[in-house]
Structures are given as structure tokens and as C-alpha cells.
Design an enzyme around this catalytic site. Structure first.
Site, PDB file in Angstrom:
ATOM      1  CD  GLU A   1       3.834   6.428   2.884  1.00 35.25           C
ATOM      2  OE1 GLU A   1       4.980   6.876   3.034  1.00 35.25           O
ATOM      3  OE2 GLU A   1       3.607   5.280   2.450  1.00 35.25           O
ATOM      4  CG  ASN A   2      -0.199   8.086  -2.429  1.00 35.65           C
ATOM      5  OD1 ASN A   2       0.960   8.169  -2.783  1.00 35.65           O
ATOM      6  ND2 ASN A   2      -0.975   7.048  -2.720  1.00 35.65           N
ATOM      7  CB  ALA A  21      -0.928   0.009   1.222  1.00 40.00           C
ATOM      8  CD  GLU A  56       0.692   2.103   3.857  1.00 41.93           C
ATOM      9  OE1 GLU A  56       1.204   3.225   3.679  1.00 41.93           O
ATOM     10  OE2 GLU A  56       1.362   1.056   3.793  1.00 41.93           O
TER      11      GLU A  56
END
Length: 882
Positions: free
Chosen positions: A269-270, A267, A303
Site C-alpha cells: 500500500e505504498n 500487494a 490496498e
């Protein structure tokens, strides 16, 4: 290789010559191509009073359509363009640069930058993917505010997402529409995200401790919407936990997650728009195992925790990667321990560390938690950076306690909010908040290798004095022949003959600590610790909770290990004693020939099997023998066949002698465990039941075969069905093929379940497994362009099935090398991770070693090899990468 790629060194870091205050992006998405219009507000970074430098922007595989500086179009004489950059010689100290590029996301098999996954557009920009979208200062210490406008076909892509808040939307000509997003927080380009598709949304909310309402949305393809309940609950739990534990609230009004089927990582973490591999979002009992549910909890938490430890405070450069990843993995570990069985989680963490990171530390790929150089940064998303990095953070916690750690983290976030910083900045915050000297502790960031602690003890009956002598040393690693002593926390306890913890008082202390454990701080190569008022010779319980990522060398007798296995109050060390005892017996069988299982071990095993008071998940861990890969790491020259034969013999021996107890325990688990309930207790019963079934299956009689068939046929959850299927596939029973065919028929339209079907076959110990894996690469269920499929089939076979992969013929090595070369032209990042099993060639017998080395040489000689694969292969062959 036609030439050796450039190596990037940490020592060469310099601040950026230019900064970007704001960037406005306009994406014009079409099926065959995408046009990106970027408007950058730039200013020269004159903090160091250096001479003005040319503006150099990163860019790879971009078609430049237009370039203007302060509204004036530039001609080819005004700039230089090469394969990786755009350079403009004369740039004002403050200016606006407009760049128009064309990209082709539908052809992007690397899955970096903007690409297509199924029918949707999505991005992955960490570490250096943004340079595949537009020309930019693509480095983590350049932080800008982003405004993003996305335009696309209204029917194909009704959902258009990016970071921040949606501020405008509208219609465009030709059945197209647009949406504009504005992110109020400056961020580096690696945190940029974009998604466009026909997606369904699961919406909920979270009310923060201060009373703010945060809208939560999980987007996925419409057919998967019913599999997002668990992920949403995990997100809400993570938000509550971070508030309660660290007083950290979500700083956004909207928090979004998108599940994507083609993704190189777990995944990303934007900021405000996390993009997830579907594997870590989608779950329901019929399609996901208990392990899947646990993984989703961990990754969703991880995240989300990055929002503060990674996003609000980010990295100065990529060498500091563990600053965000090690810290956030530790926070994830704390969270998952709080949500379930803490001891089980710790056992799983350490097992993973020993399986992945210890071999990395002991091989040609050894590097420090903060690496000093790289050829391709994607290669340093490693077990050392993540797992050992988390252990470094855990050692801060052990030294400072929860209160001191919280104080240090609070100071770090307050001092560096909105900045791009270094591992040393974190260390200084921890030291200053607690008023202690952590300079020596900083060596954990720069020194590679796994330290070894040699422990000797003495007891003086007359005085009641018990002494521990501890010596630390770290083996040489590539580029680091000499090591310095580290600052190491060692948590210890002392047990009396009844198995109770003794009060602990060190020499020169006036009062004993009665909690049973205490932290000893090692700072020198040799240390001595004297305990007073010990009434009898104790049995030491050393390195409780695995308080440091080290190897322990203490001359436990097998009787002492059996005693600790049965009595230690530290649940991790109780498990560890059982592992060490069984490993010692198994290695003796490998070296000296199969013997009998000592009665003390069988008694301890029976006691564990019949224990009805302990958490069944913990019992399942205690009953599991050390893995073949773990046993291999204990040998100077790995005996692949010997390890496999010895381990299987012990499993059979235990099953034969304890068959009645195993059948009784299986029946009890069936009776006590709710088959479908998604709770930690129900999952624990399933885990224990399936561990017991694994032993019974080794008996290979019609009764136990039927038991496996019955469990597979009647299971109403994926955990039980898959466990039974794996045992059937491992057998030579004719029913195995029918069960495999039935499983595929039932689940062929569920990609994540098909991944399990592939993995079960890749992990089988049958002699025809390699032939089966080769056949499966041509099966419609397999797609070498999809990272999940590659990991499920090829990765599982090469990394998780040593007996078959390391067949003495060398056929497994040739097969893997062929696939690496095929993948290198499609997705070099995945190819580089796949080649790592060959890097351990020096640990095997001459014949296997020669075969592995030959395949590495074949890969190395390939014309046009990617930087990703080149770096791993060159280091494996001890070729210079300076």
C-alpha cells in the site's frame, strides 16, 4: 545455527532518539549497480529529556561510499559500521546527514528493498526493506517527507515513478533522464516506493464526492495492458464505497498502481504508488478464473483502504501490525460483501480462518493478535494478525453496530491523523466515541488461542422460559498457560418447528426483539441468558454470521443439524449446519469404518441440489463437503488415509444416489449461465456447475469422462477450462496427459496461467503426484526464485494436498525440507512460509510425527540458517527463542 538470533520484545519499545523531518533521495540506476545519495534532515527527539544518544541507522548489505555531517566529510574514526547498522557517536541536536551507498538490485533475490523483476526496477520496503537501500532510521514511528529523484537510461526505463507528485523532470548526459517526485505527506520508510521500467499505462479518473478529480493510473508491461480493465473498475468501486460508507476520500491528486511479476506478498500500500503482484491485477476471461476476479476486487480494495487505515494513521511499532492489517481486512470484507453475495463471502472468510488461523492458534506457532516478541518480523504476517485481527474488528462492529463503529473510526482517524499509534489507541477511540467500557475486550489483542464456548440449554414448557448456559474457556498456548475470560459477542436466533425465527425477549426486558437475531455479550467464564414467552422448545441458531472467532460446543442432534441446514434464516448458519452434519458422519466413518449416508442428510443434500430459488454460488458452498484439512483439525491424532478415504467415499455415494439430479442440475446451469459474462450471477452458475461436475466425475465412467473432456474443449473462459482440467488430472484417464499438454501448449507464454497448470498437478490426489511435483521442479515453467511459482507448486502440494504430502513413507517431508533449505539461500521469507506444514508434526501418528520431526531437526542443524526459517523451526521444535 552458529548462534541464536536476537529476539525483539514489545516490552522493550522506546521512542526513537532522533527524528527525520525530510529526506531527499537520488537514485542513479544502472544495469549492474545503483548508487543512492540520501540527504537526511535530522533532529534529536528530546521529548523524554534523555541524555543525548548516538545516532544509529539501520543498514544491511550496503556499500558505504560517502558520509558527511552538515557538509563535513566523516572519516572512519567518526563512525562505527557493522553488518546491520551505522552508528555516529556525536551528532548535533539538529543536523543534515548525507549518505552515499552502492547496492546491486540485479543480485537481490530476497525481493526486499530495491530489486529487479524482469526488465524493471521495483521496491518492497515493508517491513524492513528500506534498510537494504540506504542507512536510515528504518522503523514505523519515524515519519518523514520524502523527495525522490530517479535517474536512469531513457530507452530502457522511460517510466520513473515514486510516491507523491511529479514536480520536475529533465535530460541527463549519455541518453539518460531523470524525474523528481515529492510526497506531501510524512510517511515511515516502509511506505517508500520506486519503480523504473518500460511500462504501459491504463489511465482513468475518479471524481470524489466533494468534486475533486483524482487521476488513476495502472502501469504494467506492455503485453499485459489489456488485462487491467477489471482492476481499474475495482479501484473506482473501492473509492466510491469508502466515500459512501466512511466518508473517506482519496487525499491525492494521483493514485498509481504497478503490477510486478516477482513479489513476496499480494500487494503493498505504498502511499500513492501501490505495487501489486501481477496475480492481483491482471485478468481477462480467457486467462483468469472467477476466483481471480474476486481476489483482484478484494486486494485492490484492501490496498486502497490502507490509504487511511495504515498510511494516514500508521503503527508505532511492528507489534501493532494488526492495527492496520486487521482493520483493513475487515474493511475489505465489508466492501466485497457489498459488491456481491455477502453470505458466500462470509463462508469463504470463515473457511479460510479455520483452515489457516485455527491450526496456528492450536500449534507451536500460536501468538496473540498483537505479538509480544519476534525474531524476524516477516514471520508475523500471519493468519492470526490478518484473519483473527479482522475478526476482532468485526466484534467491535457487532457490539457497536455500524453507526457506533463509524463514530469510533472517525474519532480514531481525526485524533491520530499523521501519527504512529497502537492497538490500544484504536480501542480507546471506539470506547470513547460510544461511551462504553472496552477494557476487557482488549484481551483479544494480548491473549492467544481459540476460545471454546460450551452451550447447554433448558426449556420449561409451563412458563415458556428457555435458558442458555454458556461457558467459555481458552486452551493453554505456548507462554500463556492461564487464560482470562474474554468479552465475546454471540449472535443467536431461536427457530420454531416450522423453521421460523421467534421473537426474542430476555428476562428483565419489557419488549421482544422481532428481527430474529440478537447479540448476547459474554464477559464471564459462565453466563446464563433466559428468554421468555417461547411457546415451544426451540432449536437454537448459535453464533450467527460467525460473530466471534471461537469453537462452538453444543450437543446438536443430527436431526437438528439437518433441520437447520434446510431452514435457518441465517445463511451462514444454514451452511454451517450442513458442514457440521457431514463432518460428523465422515468422522464417524473414519473412527468406526464406512457406513451408509443417513437418509436425512441425503434428503437435505437433494433439496439443496434441486433448489432453484437460492443464489447458485451459495448452493455450491452448501454442496461442498468439509475439506480434509478441516476434518483433520477435529481429530486428536490425524488419520490422513482414513479422512481421505471417507471423504471420497461420501462423494461417490452421493453421486451414485443422486446422479439423475446432478446431471439435470448441470444441464440447467449450462442453460442458465452465460459462459463468459463477468458478473456475480454468471460466476455463481459456473461455480455451481463445476461443483456438480466434481460429483459426477467421481462416477468414473465414460459418460462423465466425456463430459469433462467436452467442457475442457469447449470452454471459452478459464474458470470452466481449469475446473474440467483439474478433474481430468485427478482421474486415471489416459486423456488427462493429452489435456495437460494441450493446456501448457496454449498458455505457456502466460505466467499466471502456467501457475494454474502447476497448481492443478500439485493438488492431484493420484498416487504419483509427488513424483510429478519433483519432475515439475526441473520443468522450464518452474523457477524457484519466483514466489508465485513456489506457492503454486510447492505450497499447493504441502498445504493443500494432505493425502499425498503426508504419505506414510515420509518422502513428502524430505522433499519439502530439501526445497526449504534450497530456498533459504535465495529468499528466506518465502522459505519460512513454506516450512510451516512441518510445524504440526505433533498432531500425527508416531511414524509420520517422527519423520516430520527428523526433517525439522535437519533444517535446524543447517549452518547459516536465516532468521526467518530459524524462528519457525525453533518454535516448531519447542526450542527457546527468548
Amino acid at each position: 545455527m552458529a548462534h541464536q538470533p536476537t529476539t525483539v520484545h514489545r516490552r522493550d519499545y522506546s521512542a526513537p532518539d532522533y527524528l527525520v523531518d525530510h529526506v531527499a533521495l537520488h537514485f542513479d540506476l544502472h544495469q549492474e549497480q545503483t548508487t543512492v545519495h540520501a540527504r537526511l534532515e535530522l533532529r534529536r527527539n528530546d521529548s523524554d529529556n534523555a541524555q543525548p544518544q548516538p545516532l544509529r541507522l539501520n543498514g544491511i548489505e550496503l556499500e558505504l561510499l560517502g558520509l558527511a555531517l552538515d557538509g563535513v566529510p566523516l572519516t572512519q574514526e567518526d563512525y562505527r559500521l557493522d553488518a546491520e547498522s551505522l552508528t555516529i557517536e556525536r551528532v548535533p541536536s539538529q543536523c543534515t546527514l548525507e549518505v552515499i551507498t552502492r547496492i546491486r538490485p540485479q543480485e537481490n533475490m530476497r525481493l526486499e528493498g530495491l530489486y529487479r523483476s524482469g526488465a524493471m526496477f521495483c521496491t518492497q520496503c515493508e517491513a524492513q526493506g528500506f534498510r537494504r537501500i540506504t542507512f536510515f532510521l528504518d522503523r514505523p514511528d519515524v515519519m518523514a517527507r520524502f523527495t525522490t529523484t530517479i535517474e536512469a537510461d531513457r530507452d530502457r526505463y522511460p517510466v520513473l515513478l515514486s510516491n507523491g507528485n511529479q514536480v520536475a523532470q529533465g535530460q541527463a548526459a549519455g541518453n539518460r533522464h531523470w524525474v523528481r517526485w515529492e510526497d506531501p505527506f510524512p510517511k515511515p520508510s516502509y511506505l517508500f516506493a520506486l519503480v523504473a521500467g518500460d511500462l504501459a499505462c491504463h489511465e482513468d479518473r475518479h471524481v470524489t464526492a466533494s468534486g475533486r478529480t483524482v487521476r488513476l493510473r495502472i502501469f504494467t508491461e506492455r503485453e499485459n495492458l489489456d488485462k487491467t480493465e477489471h482492476a481499474m473498475a475495482c479501484l473506482q468501486a473501492a473509492m466510491r464505497w469508502d466515500e459512501a460508507t466512511y466518508d473517506l476520500e482519496c487525499d491525492l491528486n494521483d493514485y498509481m498502481i504497478v503490477a510486478v511479476g516477482d513479489f513476496n506478498m499480494g500487494a503493498m500500500e505504498n502511499k500513492g504508488l501501490n505495487i501489486f503482484n501481477t496475480q492481483y491485477i491482471l485478468a481477462r476471461p480467457e486467462t483468469a478464473t472467477d476466483s481471480d476476479y474476486e481476489d483482484i476486487l478484494a486486494v485492490v480494495g484492501h490496498e486502497y483502504f490502507h490509504n487511511w487505515t495504515g498510511n494516514r494513521v500508521t503503527l508505532r511499532d511492528w507489534f501493532q501490525l494488526s492495527l492496520k492489517e486487521g482493520l483493513t481486512v475487515f474493511r475489505e470484507q465489508q466492501f466485497t460483501a457489498a459488491m456481491g453475495a455477502a453470505a458466500v463471502k462470509r463462508i469463504q472468510e470463515v473457511r479460510g480462518l479455520r483452515a489457516a488461523q485455527f491450526p496456528e492458534d492450536a500449534g507451536p506457532m500460536a501468538h496473540s493478535v498483537r505479538p509480544d516478541k519476534y525474531v524476524e518480523i516477516n514471520n508475523f504476517y500471519t493468519a492470526t494478525v490478518y484473519m483473527k485481527g479482522a475478526e476482532v474488528i468485526r466484534m467491535y462492529h457487532s457490539l457497536l453496530g455500524q453507526e457506533g463503529f463509524c463514530q469510533g473510526l472517525a474519532l480514531y482517524l481525526q485524533r491520530h491523523d499523521g501519527q504512529a499509534v497502537t492497538c490500544r489507541d484504536f480501542l480507546m477511540a471506539m470506547a470513547e466515541a460510544n461511551g462504553i467500557d472496552l477494557e476487557q475486550f482488549g484481551l483479544w489483542y494480548s491473549q492467544a488461542g481459540t476460545p471454546c464456548l460450551e452451550v447447554h440449554d433448558e426449556y420449561e414448557p409451563g412458563s415458556g422460559r428457555y435458558t442458555l448456559h454458556i461457558r467459555q474457556h481458552t486452551p493453554a498456548t505456548p507462554g500463556q498457560p492461564h487464560k482470562q475470560p474474554l468479552h465475546i459477542p454471540v449472535i443467536v436466533g431461536l427457530l420454531n418447528a416450522e423453521g421460523h425465527d421467534l421473537p426474542l425477549r430476555l428476562e428483565n426486558e419489557t419488549q421482544a426483539i422481532t428481527t430474529g437475531s440478537r447479540v448476547l455479550e459474554l464477559r464471564h467464564e459462565r453466563e446464563t441468558f433466559r428468554f421468555l414467552d417461547i411457546p415451544q422448545r426451540p432449536i437454537p441458531s448459535l453464533l450467527r454470521g460467525f460473530s466471534a472467532p471461537v469453537k462452538l460446543d453444543y450437543a446438536y442432534t443430527e436431526d437438528q443439524l439437518a433441520f437447520l441446514f434446510g431452514h435457518d434464516s441465517d445463511e451462514f448458519n444454514r451452511w454451517e449446519a450442513g458442514q457440521q452434519l457431514s463432518a460428523r458422519i465422515l468422522l464417524r466413518w473414519v473412527n468406526e469404518g464406512r457406513g451408509s449416508i443417513p437418509e436425512r442428510f441425503r434428503t437435505a443434500f437433494r433439496r439443496t441440489l434441486c433448489d432453484t430459488e437460492t443464489d447458485p454460488a451459495l448452493l455450491a458452498e452448501a454442496l461442498a463437503l468439509p475439506s480434509e484439512n478441516f476434518l483433520a483439525e477435529q481429530m486428536k491424532v490425524i488419520d490422513v488415509e482414513g479422512i481421505h478415504i471417507a471423504r471420497e467415499a461420501m462423494r461417490c455415494n452421493l453421486a451414485e444416489h443422486l446422479s439423475e439430479e446432478l446431471r439435470a442440475r448441470y444441464a440447467l446451469c449450462v442453460e442458465q449461465g452465460n459462459k463468459t459474462e463477468n458478473t456475480a450471477a454468471a460466476a455463481g452458475y459456473r461455480r455451481l456447475k463445476n461443483a456438480v461436475l466434481g460429483y459426477l466425475a467421481t462416477l468414473q465412467n465414460s459418460t462423465e469422462l466425456q463430459r469433462c473432456l467436452d467442457q475442457y474443449a469447449t470452454a471459452d473462459n478459464m474458470t470452466d477450462a481449469l475446473a474440467a482440467l483439474a478433474l481430468l488430472v485427478d482421474s486415471n484417464a489416459s486423456e488427462a496427459e493429452a489435456s495437460l499438454a494441450d493446456f501448457y501448449r496454449r498458455w505457456q507464454h502466460e505466467p499466471l496461467v502456467v501457475d494454474k497448470w502447476l497448481r492443478v498437478q500439485a493438488l492431484s490426489s493420484r498416487s504419483d503426484t509427488l513424483a510429478r511435483v519433483i519432475q515439475l521442479t526441473a520443468h522450464p515453467a518452474f523457477d524457484i526464485r519466483n514466489p508465485n511459482k513456489v506457492r503454486s507448486l510447492l505450497g499447493a502440494f504441502a498445504q493443500g494436498n494432505p493425502a499425498c504430502f503426508h504419505d506414510v513413507s515420509g518422502a513428502g517431508y524430505t522433499f519439502l525440507a530439501d526445497r526449504v533449505l534450497e530456498l533459504d539461500g535465495i529468499n528466506p521469507q518465502v522459505a519460512a512460509r513454506l516450512v510451516t506444514p512441518l510445524s504440526r508434526w505433533g498432531r500425527h501418528d508416531p511414524r509420520r510425527s517422527s519423520c516430520m520431526h527428523q526433517q525439522l531437526e535437519r533444517i535446524y542443524a543447517q549452518e547459516g540458517l536465516s532468521k526467518d526459517v530459524y524462528e519457525i523451526v525453533a518454535r516448531s521444535l519447542d526450542r527457546a527463542v527468548e
